[in-house]
Design a protein around this motif. Structure first.
Motif, PDB file in Angstrom:
ATOM      1  N   VAL A  74     -58.375   6.664 -37.615  1.00 44.04           N
ATOM      2  CA  VAL A  74     -59.038   6.466 -36.330  1.00 44.04           C
ATOM      3  C   VAL A  74     -58.837   5.007 -35.926  1.00 44.04           C
ATOM      4  O   VAL A  74     -59.176   4.098 -36.674  1.00 44.04           O
ATOM      5  CB  VAL A  74     -60.550   6.795 -36.409  1.00 44.04           C
ATOM      6  CG1 VAL A  74     -61.215   6.543 -35.059  1.00 44.04           C
ATOM      7  CG2 VAL A  74     -60.765   8.227 -36.869  1.00 44.04           C
ATOM      8  N   ILE A  75     -58.266   4.806 -34.745  1.00 39.02           N
ATOM      9  CA  ILE A  75     -58.016   3.472 -34.222  1.00 39.02           C
ATOM     10  C   ILE A  75     -58.992   3.242 -33.075  1.00 39.02           C
ATOM     11  O   ILE A  75     -59.022   4.018 -32.112  1.00 39.02           O
ATOM     12  CB  ILE A  75     -56.560   3.330 -33.730  1.00 39.02           C
ATOM     13  CG1 ILE A  75     -55.597   3.572 -34.896  1.00 39.02           C
ATOM     14  CG2 ILE A  75     -56.336   1.974 -33.091  1.00 39.02           C
ATOM     15  CD1 ILE A  75     -54.141   3.644 -34.488  1.00 39.02           C
ATOM     16  N   ARG A  76     -59.780   2.181 -33.196  1.00 39.94           N
ATOM     17  CA  ARG A  76     -60.802   1.896 -32.183  1.00 39.94           C
ATOM     18  C   ARG A  76     -60.502   0.548 -31.540  1.00 39.94           C
ATOM     19  O   ARG A  76     -60.230  -0.442 -32.224  1.00 39.94           O
ATOM     20  CB  ARG A  76     -62.167   1.872 -32.844  1.00 39.94           C
ATOM     21  CG  ARG A  76     -63.285   1.794 -31.882  1.00 39.94           C
ATOM     22  CD  ARG A  76     -64.595   2.044 -32.578  1.00 39.94           C
ATOM     23  NE  ARG A  76     -65.672   1.793 -31.647  1.00 39.94           N
ATOM     24  CZ  ARG A  76     -66.895   1.513 -32.001  1.00 39.94           C
ATOM     25  NH1 ARG A  76     -67.218   1.468 -33.275  1.00 39.94           N
ATOM     26  NH2 ARG A  76     -67.810   1.284 -31.096  1.00 39.94           N
ATOM     27  N   PHE A  77     -60.563   0.510 -30.211  1.00 39.66           N
ATOM     28  CA  PHE A  77     -60.255  -0.682 -29.432  1.00 39.66           C
ATOM     29  C   PHE A  77     -61.237  -0.730 -28.271  1.00 39.66           C
ATOM     30  O   PHE A  77     -60.954  -0.225 -27.189  1.00 39.66           O
ATOM     31  CB  PHE A  77     -58.801  -0.579 -28.944  1.00 39.66           C
ATOM     32  CG  PHE A  77     -58.275  -1.791 -28.228  1.00 39.66           C
ATOM     33  CD1 PHE A  77     -58.142  -3.001 -28.873  1.00 39.66           C
ATOM     34  CD2 PHE A  77     -57.866  -1.704 -26.918  1.00 39.66           C
ATOM     35  CE1 PHE A  77     -57.624  -4.114 -28.226  1.00 39.66           C
ATOM     36  CE2 PHE A  77     -57.338  -2.793 -26.247  1.00 39.66           C
ATOM     37  CZ  PHE A  77     -57.222  -3.999 -26.906  1.00 39.66           C
ATOM     38  N   GLY A  78     -62.415  -1.294 -28.527  1.00 39.72           N
ATOM     39  CA  GLY A  78     -63.458  -1.291 -27.502  1.00 39.72           C
ATOM     40  C   GLY A  78     -63.851   0.138 -27.177  1.00 39.72           C
ATOM     41  O   GLY A  78     -64.165   0.909 -28.085  1.00 39.72           O
ATOM     42  N   PRO A  79     -63.805   0.522 -25.911  1.00 37.59           N
ATOM     43  CA  PRO A  79     -64.198   1.880 -25.528  1.00 37.59           C
ATOM     44  C   PRO A  79     -63.133   2.941 -25.817  1.00 37.59           C
ATOM     45  O   PRO A  79     -63.379   4.130 -25.656  1.00 37.59           O
ATOM     46  CB  PRO A  79     -64.438   1.767 -24.024  1.00 37.59           C
ATOM     47  CG  PRO A  79     -63.516   0.675 -23.590  1.00 37.59           C
ATOM     48  CD  PRO A  79     -63.485  -0.303 -24.746  1.00 37.59           C
ATOM     49  N   PHE A  80     -61.966   2.508 -26.247  1.00 39.47           N
ATOM     50  CA  PHE A  80     -60.860   3.430 -26.468  1.00 39.47           C
ATOM     51  C   PHE A  80     -60.741   3.819 -27.939  1.00 39.47           C
ATOM     52  O   PHE A  80     -60.933   2.997 -28.818  1.00 39.47           O
ATOM     53  CB  PHE A  80     -59.541   2.808 -26.001  1.00 39.47           C
ATOM     54  CG  PHE A  80     -59.623   2.243 -24.615  1.00 39.47           C
ATOM     55  CD1 PHE A  80     -59.676   3.083 -23.518  1.00 39.47           C
ATOM     56  CD2 PHE A  80     -59.677   0.876 -24.404  1.00 39.47           C
ATOM     57  CE1 PHE A  80     -59.775   2.573 -22.230  1.00 39.47           C
ATOM     58  CE2 PHE A  80     -59.772   0.348 -23.125  1.00 39.47           C
ATOM     59  CZ  PHE A  80     -59.825   1.197 -22.036  1.00 39.47           C
ATOM     60  N   ARG A  81     -60.384   5.082 -28.184  1.00 38.25           N
ATOM     61  CA  ARG A  81     -60.178   5.572 -29.552  1.00 38.25           C
ATOM     62  C   ARG A  81     -58.973   6.493 -29.572  1.00 38.25           C
ATOM     63  O   ARG A  81     -58.731   7.231 -28.637  1.00 38.25           O
ATOM     64  CB  ARG A  81     -61.387   6.388 -30.017  1.00 38.25           C
ATOM     65  CG  ARG A  81     -62.556   5.558 -30.396  1.00 38.25           C
ATOM     66  CD  ARG A  81     -63.644   6.409 -31.044  1.00 38.25           C
ATOM     67  NE  ARG A  81     -64.806   5.612 -31.313  1.00 38.25           N
ATOM     68  CZ  ARG A  81     -65.748   5.309 -30.438  1.00 38.25           C
ATOM     69  NH1 ARG A  81     -65.653   5.746 -29.210  1.00 38.25           N
ATOM     70  NH2 ARG A  81     -66.780   4.572 -30.790  1.00 38.25           N
ATOM     71  N   SER A  82     -58.253   6.425 -30.679  1.00 32.14           N
ATOM     72  CA  SER A  82     -57.198   7.411 -30.902  1.00 32.14           C
ATOM     73  C   SER A  82     -57.296   7.858 -32.351  1.00 32.14           C
ATOM     74  O   SER A  82     -57.707   7.096 -33.223  1.00 32.14           O
ATOM     75  CB  SER A  82     -55.811   6.840 -30.581  1.00 32.14           C
ATOM     76  OG  SER A  82     -55.507   5.764 -31.423  1.00 32.14           O
ATOM     77  N   LYS A  83     -56.936   9.096 -32.567  1.00 29.64           N
ATOM     78  CA  LYS A  83     -56.991   9.681 -33.901  1.00 29.64           C
ATOM     79  C   LYS A  83     -55.616  10.217 -34.245  1.00 29.64           C
ATOM     80  O   LYS A  83     -55.020  10.958 -33.471  1.00 29.64           O
ATOM     81  CB  LYS A  83     -58.015  10.812 -33.939  1.00 29.64           C
ATOM     82  CG  LYS A  83     -59.426  10.338 -33.655  1.00 29.64           C
ATOM     83  CD  LYS A  83     -60.407  11.492 -33.639  1.00 29.64           C
ATOM     84  CE  LYS A  83     -61.810  10.982 -33.340  1.00 29.64           C
ATOM     85  NZ  LYS A  83     -62.792  12.052 -33.344  1.00 29.64           N
ATOM     86  N   ILE A  84     -55.131   9.816 -35.422  1.00 28.12           N
ATOM     87  CA  ILE A  84     -53.811  10.255 -35.871  1.00 28.12           C
ATOM     88  C   ILE A  84     -53.992  11.001 -37.192  1.00 28.12           C
ATOM     89  O   ILE A  84     -54.355  10.397 -38.200  1.00 28.12           O
ATOM     90  CB  ILE A  84     -52.858   9.069 -36.088  1.00 28.12           C
ATOM     91  CG1 ILE A  84     -52.816   8.170 -34.849  1.00 28.12           C
ATOM     92  CG2 ILE A  84     -51.474   9.567 -36.451  1.00 28.12           C
ATOM     93  CD1 ILE A  84     -52.132   6.842 -35.086  1.00 28.12           C
ATOM     94  N   PRO A  85     -53.730  12.315 -37.198  1.00 22.78           N
ATOM     95  CA  PRO A  85     -53.808  13.062 -38.461  1.00 22.78           C
ATOM     96  C   PRO A  85     -52.774  12.510 -39.450  1.00 22.78           C
ATOM     97  O   PRO A  85     -51.653  12.171 -39.076  1.00 22.78           O
ATOM     98  CB  PRO A  85     -53.463  14.494 -38.049  1.00 22.78           C
ATOM     99  CG  PRO A  85     -53.706  14.545 -36.573  1.00 22.78           C
ATOM    100  CD  PRO A  85     -53.416  13.169 -36.067  1.00 22.78           C
ATOM    101  N   TYR A  86     -53.157  12.427 -40.711  1.00 27.19           N
ATOM    102  CA  TYR A  86     -52.271  11.850 -41.730  1.00 27.19           C
ATOM    103  C   TYR A  86     -50.932  12.568 -41.814  1.00 27.19           C
ATOM    104  O   TYR A  86     -49.893  11.934 -42.014  1.00 27.19           O
ATOM    105  CB  TYR A  86     -52.941  11.851 -43.111  1.00 27.19           C
ATOM    106  CG  TYR A  86     -54.179  10.991 -43.172  1.00 27.19           C
ATOM    107  CD1 TYR A  86     -54.176   9.686 -42.698  1.00 27.19           C
ATOM    108  CD2 TYR A  86     -55.361  11.485 -43.710  1.00 27.19           C
ATOM    109  CE1 TYR A  86     -55.311   8.897 -42.749  1.00 27.19           C
ATOM    110  CE2 TYR A  86     -56.502  10.703 -43.773  1.00 27.19           C
ATOM    111  CZ  TYR A  86     -56.471   9.408 -43.292  1.00 27.19           C
ATOM    112  OH  TYR A  86     -57.596   8.638 -43.346  1.00 27.19           O
ATOM    113  N   GLU A  87     -50.936  13.881 -41.657  1.00 20.43           N
ATOM    114  CA  GLU A  87     -49.677  14.625 -41.779  1.00 20.43           C
ATOM    115  C   GLU A  87     -48.712  14.335 -40.630  1.00 20.43           C
ATOM    116  O   GLU A  87     -47.531  14.647 -40.709  1.00 20.43           O
ATOM    117  CB  GLU A  87     -49.929  16.131 -41.913  1.00 20.43           C
ATOM    118  CG  GLU A  87     -50.537  16.787 -40.699  1.00 20.43           C
ATOM    119  CD  GLU A  87     -52.063  16.790 -40.679  1.00 20.43           C
ATOM    120  OE1 GLU A  87     -52.624  17.385 -39.759  1.00 20.43           O
ATOM    121  OE2 GLU A  87     -52.686  16.193 -41.577  1.00 20.43           O
TER     122      GLU A  87
END
Length: 137
Positions: free
Chosen positions: A62-75
Motif C-alpha cells: 500500500v502506497i500512501r501519499f497524502g489523500p492518495f493511495r494505491s495498492k499493488i498485489p504482491y503477485e
C-alpha cells in the motif's frame, strides 16, 4: 511493516518556502478567499509531508501519499530498480526505487523508503516471483 518516505533537505526547504509564501501573501493582502486558499494549500502540503509512506500488508503493498493511495498485489510486482529519476510519484526524495508491476493504469510506482535496503529485502521476501529483482539503470 511500514516504511515512511525519505525526505530530502531541499524538498523541506521548498515546502516551507511555498507554505511561508502563501501565508505571507494572505497576511499582506488579507481576504477571505486568500485565507481559504492558504489554509487549503498548507493543509495539503502538511498532509503529504507527514503521511507519505509504504505499508506491507498480508497481500499487497500500500502506497500512501497524502489523500492518495494505491495498492499493488504482491503477485503483480515484476521487478524493481534504484533510480534518481525526477519522475513524479509518491516519493519525497530523489533516492528512489522504481517498482514495475502489472496493476493499475501506469504499471510503475516510484517510492523512496527511509530504510531502502530493508524495504528491498521485504519486497523480495513477499514477492517470490520477482523476475529481474534489480534492473540496471
Amino acid at each position: 511493516m511500514y516504511f515512511p518516505s525519505k525526505k530530502d533537505w531541499w524538498l523541506t526547504v521548498l515546502i516551507c518556502f511555498l507554505m511561508g509564501g502563501t501565508i505571507l501573501l494572505s497576511v499582506i493582502e488579507p481576504s477571505v478567499p486568500g485565507i481559504i486558499i492558504t489554509t487549503i494549500v498548507s493543509a495539503f502540503l502538511v498532509w503529504i509531508w507527514f503521511t507519505t509512506g509504504y505499508l506491507f500488508t498480508k497481500d499487497e503493498l500500500v502506497i500512501r501519499f497524502g489523500p492518495f493511495r494505491s495498492k499493488i498485489p504482491y503477485e503483480k510486482i515484476q521487478s524493481y530498480r534504484d533510480t534518481r529519476s525526477v519522475t513524479s510519484g509518491p516519493a519525497l526524495s530523489l533516492d528512489r526505487l522504481e517498482i514495475l508491476h502489472d496493476s493499475g493504469v501506469m504499471g510503475v510506482s516510484i517510492v523512496s523508503p527511509v530504510r531502502k535496503e530493508e524495504f528491498k529485502s521485504e519486497l523480495e521476501r513477499r514477492c517470490p516471483a520477482l523476475k529481474n529483482k534489480t534492473l540496471t539503470q
